[in-house]
Design a protein around this motif. Structure first.
Motif, PDB file in Angstrom:
ATOM      1  N   VAL A  78       0.865  -1.188   0.000  1.00 30.62           N
ATOM      2  CA  VAL A  78       0.000   0.000   0.000  1.00 30.62           C
ATOM      3  C   VAL A  78       0.897   1.232   0.000  1.00 30.62           C
ATOM      4  O   VAL A  78       1.870   1.314   0.767  1.00 30.62           O
ATOM      5  CB  VAL A  78      -0.932   0.001   1.227  1.00 30.62           C
ATOM      6  CG1 VAL A  78      -1.717   1.309   1.307  1.00 30.62           C
ATOM      7  CG2 VAL A  78      -1.887  -1.194   1.171  1.00 30.62           C
ATOM      8  N   LEU A  79       0.558   2.195  -0.851  1.00 36.32           N
ATOM      9  CA  LEU A  79       1.367   3.390  -1.033  1.00 36.32           C
ATOM     10  C   LEU A  79       0.500   4.623  -0.793  1.00 36.32           C
ATOM     11  O   LEU A  79      -0.598   4.738  -1.334  1.00 36.32           O
ATOM     12  CB  LEU A  79       1.917   3.400  -2.455  1.00 36.32           C
ATOM     13  CG  LEU A  79       2.846   4.545  -2.863  1.00 36.32           C
ATOM     14  CD1 LEU A  79       4.120   4.535  -2.026  1.00 36.32           C
ATOM     15  CD2 LEU A  79       3.197   4.414  -4.350  1.00 36.32           C
ATOM     16  N   SER A  80       1.005   5.527   0.024  1.00 41.87           N
ATOM     17  CA  SER A  80       0.285   6.789   0.240  1.00 41.87           C
ATOM     18  C   SER A  80       1.211   7.964   0.001  1.00 41.87           C
ATOM     19  O   SER A  80       2.415   7.901   0.252  1.00 41.87           O
ATOM     20  CB  SER A  80      -0.298   6.863   1.660  1.00 41.87           C
ATOM     21  OG  SER A  80       0.706   6.847   2.651  1.00 41.87           O
ATOM     22  N   THR A  81       0.624   9.046  -0.508  1.00 44.29           N
ATOM     23  CA  THR A  81       1.321  10.315  -0.606  1.00 44.29           C
ATOM     24  C   THR A  81       0.324  11.422  -0.279  1.00 44.29           C
ATOM     25  O   THR A  81      -0.781  11.142   0.186  1.00 44.29           O
ATOM     26  CB  THR A  81       1.993  10.498  -1.974  1.00 44.29           C
ATOM     27  OG1 THR A  81       2.884  11.630  -1.904  1.00 44.29           O
ATOM     28  CG2 THR A  81       0.986  10.707  -3.092  1.00 44.29           C
ATOM     29  N   LYS A  82       0.722  12.668  -0.519  1.00 43.73           N
ATOM     30  CA  LYS A  82      -0.065  13.787  -0.006  1.00 43.73           C
ATOM     31  C   LYS A  82      -0.220  14.873  -1.051  1.00 43.73           C
ATOM     32  O   LYS A  82       0.546  14.936  -2.009  1.00 43.73           O
ATOM     33  CB  LYS A  82       0.608  14.324   1.263  1.00 43.73           C
ATOM     34  CG  LYS A  82       0.813  13.223   2.318  1.00 43.73           C
ATOM     35  CD  LYS A  82       1.508  13.729   3.552  1.00 43.73           C
ATOM     36  CE  LYS A  82       1.728  12.596   4.547  1.00 43.73           C
ATOM     37  NZ  LYS A  82       2.789  11.672   4.115  1.00 43.73           N
ATOM     38  N   VAL A  83      -1.229  15.713  -0.842  1.00 44.87           N
ATOM     39  CA  VAL A  83      -1.493  16.847  -1.719  1.00 44.87           C
ATOM     40  C   VAL A  83      -1.581  18.109  -0.872  1.00 44.87           C
ATOM     41  O   VAL A  83      -1.803  18.057   0.331  1.00 44.87           O
ATOM     42  CB  VAL A  83      -2.798  16.654  -2.523  1.00 44.87           C
ATOM     43  CG1 VAL A  83      -2.687  15.470  -3.468  1.00 44.87           C
ATOM     44  CG2 VAL A  83      -4.008  16.484  -1.593  1.00 44.87           C
ATOM     45  N   GLY A  84      -1.415  19.252  -1.549  1.00 50.65           N
ATOM     46  CA  GLY A  84      -1.460  20.527  -0.850  1.00 50.65           C
ATOM     47  C   GLY A  84      -0.236  21.378  -1.099  1.00 50.65           C
ATOM     48  O   GLY A  84      -0.267  22.602  -0.920  1.00 50.65           O
ATOM     49  N   ARG A  85       0.867  20.743  -1.533  1.00 53.82           N
ATOM     50  CA  ARG A  85       2.093  21.464  -1.876  1.00 53.82           C
ATOM     51  C   ARG A  85       2.526  21.041  -3.279  1.00 53.82           C
ATOM     52  O   ARG A  85       3.006  19.924  -3.473  1.00 53.82           O
ATOM     53  CB  ARG A  85       3.203  21.156  -0.875  1.00 53.82           C
ATOM     54  CG  ARG A  85       3.009  21.711   0.534  1.00 53.82           C
ATOM     55  CD  ARG A  85       4.141  21.201   1.412  1.00 53.82           C
ATOM     56  NE  ARG A  85       4.198  21.785   2.729  1.00 53.82           N
ATOM     57  CZ  ARG A  85       3.588  21.283   3.807  1.00 53.82           C
ATOM     58  NH1 ARG A  85       2.816  20.200   3.683  1.00 53.82           N
ATOM     59  NH2 ARG A  85       3.716  21.849   4.996  1.00 53.82           N
ATOM     60  N   LEU A  86       2.358  21.913  -4.237  1.00 52.19           N
ATOM     61  CA  LEU A  86       2.889  21.666  -5.570  1.00 52.19           C
ATOM     62  C   LEU A  86       4.355  22.088  -5.602  1.00 52.19           C
ATOM     63  O   LEU A  86       4.756  23.050  -4.917  1.00 52.19           O
ATOM     64  CB  LEU A  86       2.099  22.452  -6.616  1.00 52.19           C
ATOM     65  CG  LEU A  86       0.662  21.998  -6.869  1.00 52.19           C
ATOM     66  CD1 LEU A  86      -0.060  23.008  -7.755  1.00 52.19           C
ATOM     67  CD2 LEU A  86       0.625  20.620  -7.502  1.00 52.19           C
ATOM     68  N   LEU A  87       5.153  21.402  -6.381  1.00 51.67           N
ATOM     69  CA  LEU A  87       6.568  21.730  -6.528  1.00 51.67           C
ATOM     70  C   LEU A  87       6.763  22.458  -7.850  1.00 51.67           C
ATOM     71  O   LEU A  87       6.413  21.939  -8.903  1.00 51.67           O
ATOM     72  CB  LEU A  87       7.411  20.458  -6.486  1.00 51.67           C
ATOM     73  CG  LEU A  87       7.244  19.588  -5.236  1.00 51.67           C
ATOM     74  CD1 LEU A  87       8.161  18.368  -5.310  1.00 51.67           C
ATOM     75  CD2 LEU A  87       7.512  20.384  -3.963  1.00 51.67           C
TER      76      LEU A  87
END
Length: 339
Positions: A78-87
């Motif tokens: 299972v893989l999780s990442t996040k949103v809210g900060r664009l690079l």
């Protein structure tokens, strides 16, 4: 390694998860070999849940986790990442990152919790990770962006989940109050709670955990060592709490906990990790790992048996909360959630 399933989903997480911030060069540089070795050692010891974020090393953590897991059967973890900060490209590069990661400042973070920002962030994370899907997406640190997250990120992620593009979504924060708002006002599946439900403090018991029990929301617990204060058998000189020097009263409390752990034949970090597993709502505990040796140590700590006598004494002395019985967490409902 045991697994627990996020309520209402098919996602089963190993009870111990890999936290990807350290291999994004948190505080200091980590070689590619050490970073990839940490992920591979975690895999060898049974960990099948890996968490990362664009924020961690300006994408470095995502790239390294993607490389380390390349070739592993995608259905096996299972893989999780996040949103809210664009690079985005830094208009004035030439130095080092100013947000705690030892990387070049060729990119900058741009806060964006809009629908379009969420979709772009996921697309870019998929490219860095080199995978075709992300299982869990967390709205990352929206402390000052509640309205934007509620109007943009929440409906976008809810739609992606309902369409089967992602398996689940939630929010990840260093506070329980706003996570409680997400649980009661939206249809999140899971929250990532950092540092607010630990052996040292259990503030989330007052608001967040009861709401999660009522609404059938999973909890991924992180920061269980309170940013270092509980990570050694005895708090080290200069130990940190919330990423700053620990106040004297918390050092005193941590040393008292260490004394009690020793009397019961265990250690402070083993008890700090085991504490979370007493709570049925906690789906997984994610711990940062920088090297293969740290991955081996953390999995060994997670496997240690902590005697019930320790919990009994800590409860009697009012040093930890009393975990409710099964009746308090059974038959969760999301009645009224927009799902």
């Amino acid at each position: 390694m045991q697994k627990r399933t996020i309520p209402g989903t098919s996602l089963a997480l190993t009870t111990l998860g890999f936290g990807g911030a350290p291999i994004g060069n948190l505080y200091r540089e980590v070689s590619d070999a050490d970073a990839i070795g940490a992920v591979q050692a975690a895999w060898e010891h049974g960990i099948r849940y890996f968490d990362t974020a664009p924020h961690y090393g300006l994408g470095l953590s995502e790239r390294r986790i993607g490389e380390a897991l390349r070739g592993a059967p995608r259905g096996d973890y299972v893989l999780s990442t996040k949103v809210g900060r664009l690079l985005r490209p830094n208009p004035s590069p030439g130095g080092r990152d100013t947000e705690g990661f030892d990387v070049d400042d060729g990119l900058v973070r741009v806060r964006d919790y809009s629908r379009d920002g969420v979709l772009r962030s996921i697309e870019e994370s998929l490219a860095r990770l080199g995978t075709d899907r992300i299982d869990i997406v967390y709205i990352h640190d929206p402390d000052d962006y509640w309205a934007e997250a509620l109007d943009g990120a929440v409906p976008a992620l809810s739609q992606l989940r309902d369409e089967g593009v992602i398996g689940a979504y939630g929010a990840g924060m260093n506070q329980s109050e706003m996570l409680h708002r997400f649980v009661t006002a939206t249809d999140v599946d899971v929250v990532m709670l950092a540092g607010r439900y630990t052996l040292l403090e259990q503030g989330a018991r007052e608001d967040l955990l009861p709401a999660c029990a009522e609404r059938g929301v999973g909890v991924v617990n992180v920061g269980v060592f309170n940013s270092g204060l509980l990570s050694k058998d005895r708090p080290a000189p200069g130990a940190t709490y919330n990423y700053a020097p620990a106040p004297a009263e918390l050092l005193e409390r941590a040393n008292l906990l260490a004394d009690i752990c020793e009397r019961h034949g265990t250690s402070l970090p083993a008890a700090a990790l085991a504490f979370s597993f007493r709570e049925p709502l906690v789906t997984s505990v994610v711990v940062g790992m920088r090297t293969a040796a740290q991955a081996e140590r953390n999995t060994a700590l997670g496997a240690q048996e902590v005697p019930q006598s320790l919990w009994d004494e800590l409860e009697e002395r009012g040093l930890i909360d009393t975990v409710p019985g099964p009746a308090a967490t059974e038959s969760p409902s999301r009645e009224g959630a927009a799902r």
